[in-house]
Design an enzyme around this catalytic site. Structure first.
Site, mmCIF file in Angstrom:
data_model
loop_
_atom_site.group_PDB
_atom_site.id
_atom_site.type_symbol
_atom_site.label_atom_id
_atom_site.label_comp_id
_atom_site.label_asym_id
_atom_site.label_seq_id
_atom_site.Cartn_x
_atom_site.Cartn_y
_atom_site.Cartn_z
ATOM 1 N N HIS A 29 4.357 0.743 -5.919
ATOM 2 C CA HIS A 29 4.209 -0.183 -4.781
ATOM 3 C C HIS A 29 5.202 0.178 -3.663
ATOM 4 O O HIS A 29 6.078 -0.616 -3.290
ATOM 5 C CB HIS A 29 4.415 -1.637 -5.236
ATOM 6 N N ARG A 86 -3.801 -4.401 -3.138
ATOM 7 C CA ARG A 86 -3.322 -5.197 -4.268
ATOM 8 C C ARG A 86 -4.071 -4.752 -5.523
ATOM 9 O O ARG A 86 -5.270 -4.412 -5.460
ATOM 10 C CB ARG A 86 -3.574 -6.699 -4.036
HETATM 11 P P1 NAP Z 1 -4.868 -7.462 8.289
HETATM 12 O O1 NAP Z 1 -4.413 -6.968 9.597
HETATM 13 O O2 NAP Z 1 -5.009 -8.924 8.057
HETATM 14 O O3 NAP Z 1 -6.283 -6.753 8.000
HETATM 15 C C1 NAP Z 1 -7.120 -7.168 6.967
HETATM 16 C C2 NAP Z 1 -8.461 -6.479 7.142
HETATM 17 O O4 NAP Z 1 -9.286 -6.810 6.012
HETATM 18 C C3 NAP Z 1 -9.215 -6.961 8.395
HETATM 19 O O5 NAP Z 1 -9.899 -5.895 8.992
HETATM 20 C C4 NAP Z 1 -10.215 -7.969 7.813
HETATM 21 O O6 NAP Z 1 -11.417 -8.108 8.561
HETATM 22 C C5 NAP Z 1 -10.533 -7.306 6.474
HETATM 23 N N1 NAP Z 1 -11.074 -8.294 5.546
HETATM 24 C C6 NAP Z 1 -10.503 -9.422 5.066
HETATM 25 N N2 NAP Z 1 -11.348 -10.099 4.258
HETATM 26 C C7 NAP Z 1 -12.500 -9.374 4.237
HETATM 27 C C8 NAP Z 1 -13.741 -9.554 3.614
HETATM 28 N N3 NAP Z 1 -14.012 -10.609 2.822
HETATM 29 N N4 NAP Z 1 -14.705 -8.626 3.827
HETATM 30 C C9 NAP Z 1 -14.469 -7.557 4.618
HETATM 31 N N5 NAP Z 1 -13.293 -7.323 5.246
HETATM 32 C C10 NAP Z 1 -12.323 -8.226 5.057
HETATM 33 O O7 NAP Z 1 -3.914 -6.925 7.120
HETATM 34 P P2 NAP Z 1 -2.977 -5.621 7.126
HETATM 35 O O8 NAP Z 1 -1.698 -5.889 7.802
HETATM 36 O O9 NAP Z 1 -3.781 -4.470 7.565
HETATM 37 O O10 NAP Z 1 -2.655 -5.506 5.548
HETATM 38 C C11 NAP Z 1 -3.688 -5.365 4.604
HETATM 39 C C12 NAP Z 1 -3.138 -5.527 3.193
HETATM 40 O O11 NAP Z 1 -2.376 -4.400 2.815
HETATM 41 C C13 NAP Z 1 -2.172 -6.696 2.995
HETATM 42 O O12 NAP Z 1 -2.857 -7.922 2.853
HETATM 43 C C14 NAP Z 1 -1.431 -6.300 1.754
HETATM 44 O O13 NAP Z 1 -2.072 -6.829 0.597
HETATM 45 C C15 NAP Z 1 -1.541 -4.779 1.727
HETATM 46 N N6 NAP Z 1 -0.233 -4.112 1.892
HETATM 47 C C16 NAP Z 1 0.224 -3.295 0.925
HETATM 48 C C17 NAP Z 1 1.424 -2.643 1.079
HETATM 49 C C18 NAP Z 1 1.940 -1.703 0.041
HETATM 50 O O14 NAP Z 1 3.082 -1.247 0.120
HETATM 51 N N7 NAP Z 1 1.143 -1.320 -0.928
HETATM 52 C C19 NAP Z 1 2.190 -2.855 2.239
HETATM 53 C C20 NAP Z 1 1.696 -3.714 3.209
HETATM 54 C C21 NAP Z 1 0.476 -4.336 3.035
HETATM 55 P P3 NAP Z 1 -11.402 -8.679 10.068
HETATM 56 O O15 NAP Z 1 -10.783 -7.565 10.896
HETATM 57 O O16 NAP Z 1 -12.821 -8.891 10.376
HETATM 58 O O17 NAP Z 1 -10.561 -9.923 10.039
HETATM 59 C C1 GLV Z 2 3.549 -5.383 0.628
HETATM 60 O O1 GLV Z 2 2.829 -5.191 -0.299
HETATM 61 C C2 GLV Z 2 3.232 -6.262 1.709
HETATM 62 O O2 GLV Z 2 2.275 -7.036 1.590
HETATM 63 O O3 GLV Z 2 3.944 -6.210 2.731
#
Ligand code: NAP
Ligand code: GLV
Length: 306
Positions: A269, A221
């Site tokens: 994005h 983000r």
């Molecule tokens: P996820 O599975 O919830 O993983 C989040 C990771 O961040 C986990 O490893 C978590 O730690 C870590 N985390 C959260 N808070 C933290 C903190 N305070 N300190 C250290 N580590 C922390 O999420 P995901 O599915 O991988 O997605 C991640 C993000 O990618 C989404 O939230 C979204 O904003 C972004 N995204 C972007 C796009 C795009 O097109 N640009 C697409 C999809 C997603 P733990 O493992 O210990 O819980």
């Molecule tokens: C895209 O940014 C998502 O959070 O899926």
């Protein structure tokens, strides 16, 4: 069973037709104010009014991975919020990040410029040992990205909230290990959820900890990065470049200095798009699991904010 769908920017007709085809016994409709009470809502950036009116939901499905926009709303206590759990996003993210890292490491932009100038010239091969990559966030997307980078023999570090052990990745956890993670990384990839704890994480001080000639890839983000601090480090030469897919304001305003910066590569994005059929299959399978009284993956912990 009744399902309402709402999205601020997805193809409504395609989603409703897809959900209806996957749920032949259900009645799937576009949400509008005053519509009949539903059992499930499938949404992307819904208005507060949807939550205020739909008080009988058994769960709310977010058609993206990030729930930062949703959690700004006032949500009924105890309503299960289920986010997309991969659904075809992690492979896209791995492609995008590996492409950005390799493009930088192999100096492909410079080669492209040489080719345009009809210039046949070689650059000195670099050692990937000098390009350790740090992945902020080792969740569904971060782990896949870290694994993919390790396949190219980059040294890979990861940082998460809770401690992890992942083969081939040097794992760091918690605020106490953030500085060590940053100092070990030359390229940093942000794949954190946007929460009160992670907002503005990549500020001047933390960017200064990256190895000289650092490179920033933000695919999470826009608000994870302090724009002015990133620009200052690019301009001072501490950072060699950045690839940015996400911004504080989207679409990125045309007056924003990121657009024309020679060290920044931008995309709109698009690093990991929501894939409609994969997402519908996942959501429908989870609805069935909830109906059977089972727990489902991807349930958001609203206290943690992700
Ligand atoms: P996820 O599975 O919830 O993983 C989040 C990771 O961040 C986990 O490893 C978590 O730690 C870590 N985390 C959260 N808070 C933290 C903190 N305070 N300190 C250290 N580590 C922390 O999420 P995901 O599915 O991988 O997605 C991640 C993000 O990618 C989404 O939230 C979204 O904003 C972004 N995204 C972007 C796009 C795009 O097109 N640009 C697409 C999809 C997603 P733990 O493992 O210990 O819980
Ligand atoms: C895209 O940014 C998502 O959070 O899926």
């Amino acid at each position: 069973m009744r399902v309402v769908y709402y999205s601020v920017d997805q193809d409504e007709a395609g989603w409703i037709a897809g959900l209806q085809a996957a749920l032949p016994q259900a009645q799937v409709t576009l949400w509008h104010s005053g519509c009949a009470p539903a059992d499930y809502a499938v949404v992307w950036k819904p208005p507060q009014q949807l939550l205020d009116e739909q008080r009988g939901l058994r769960a709310l499905f977010n058609t993206g991975a990030g729930v930062d926009a949703l959690l700004k709303l006032h949500l009924p206590a105890g309503l299960p919020i289920i986010r997309l759990d991969d659904a075809g996003m992690s492979v896209q993210m791995a492609e995008y990040v590996c492409h950005a890292v390799i493009r930088h490491f192999r100096e492909f932009a410079a080669y492209e410029a040489d080719m345009h100038a009809l210039k046949w010239s070689f650059r000195k091969p670099r050692s990937r040992l000098d390009f350790p990559v740090g992945v902020l966030g080792l969740g569904v997307l971060g782990q896949r990205v870290a694994r993919a980078l390790a396949q190219f023999d980059f040294p890979v570090h990861g940082w998460s909230r809770t401690a992890k052990v992942l083969p081939g990745i040097t794992c760091h956890a918690g605020d106490a290990q953030l500085d060590a993670f940053l100092s070990a990384s030359r390229v940093v990839v942000c794949l954190l959820p946007l929460t009160a704890q992670t907002e503005n994480l990549l500020d001047a001080q933390r960017l200064a900890r990256l190895r000289p000639g650092g490179y920033v890839i933000n695919v999470a983000r826009g608000a994870h990065v302090v724009d002015a601090d990133l620009l200052a480090h690019l301009d001072s030469g501490h950072l060699a470049g950045a690839t940015l897919d996400v911004f504080r304001v989207e679409p990125l305003p045309q007056s924003h200095p990121f657009w024309n910066h020679p060290k920044i590569t931008l995309t709109p994005h698009t690093s990991a798009r929501t894939l409609r059929s994969e997402s519908i299959a996942q959501i429908v399978a989870k609805m069935a699991a909830i109906e059977r009284g089972e727990a489902v993956a991807g349930r958001v912990d609203t206290d943690q904010g992700y």
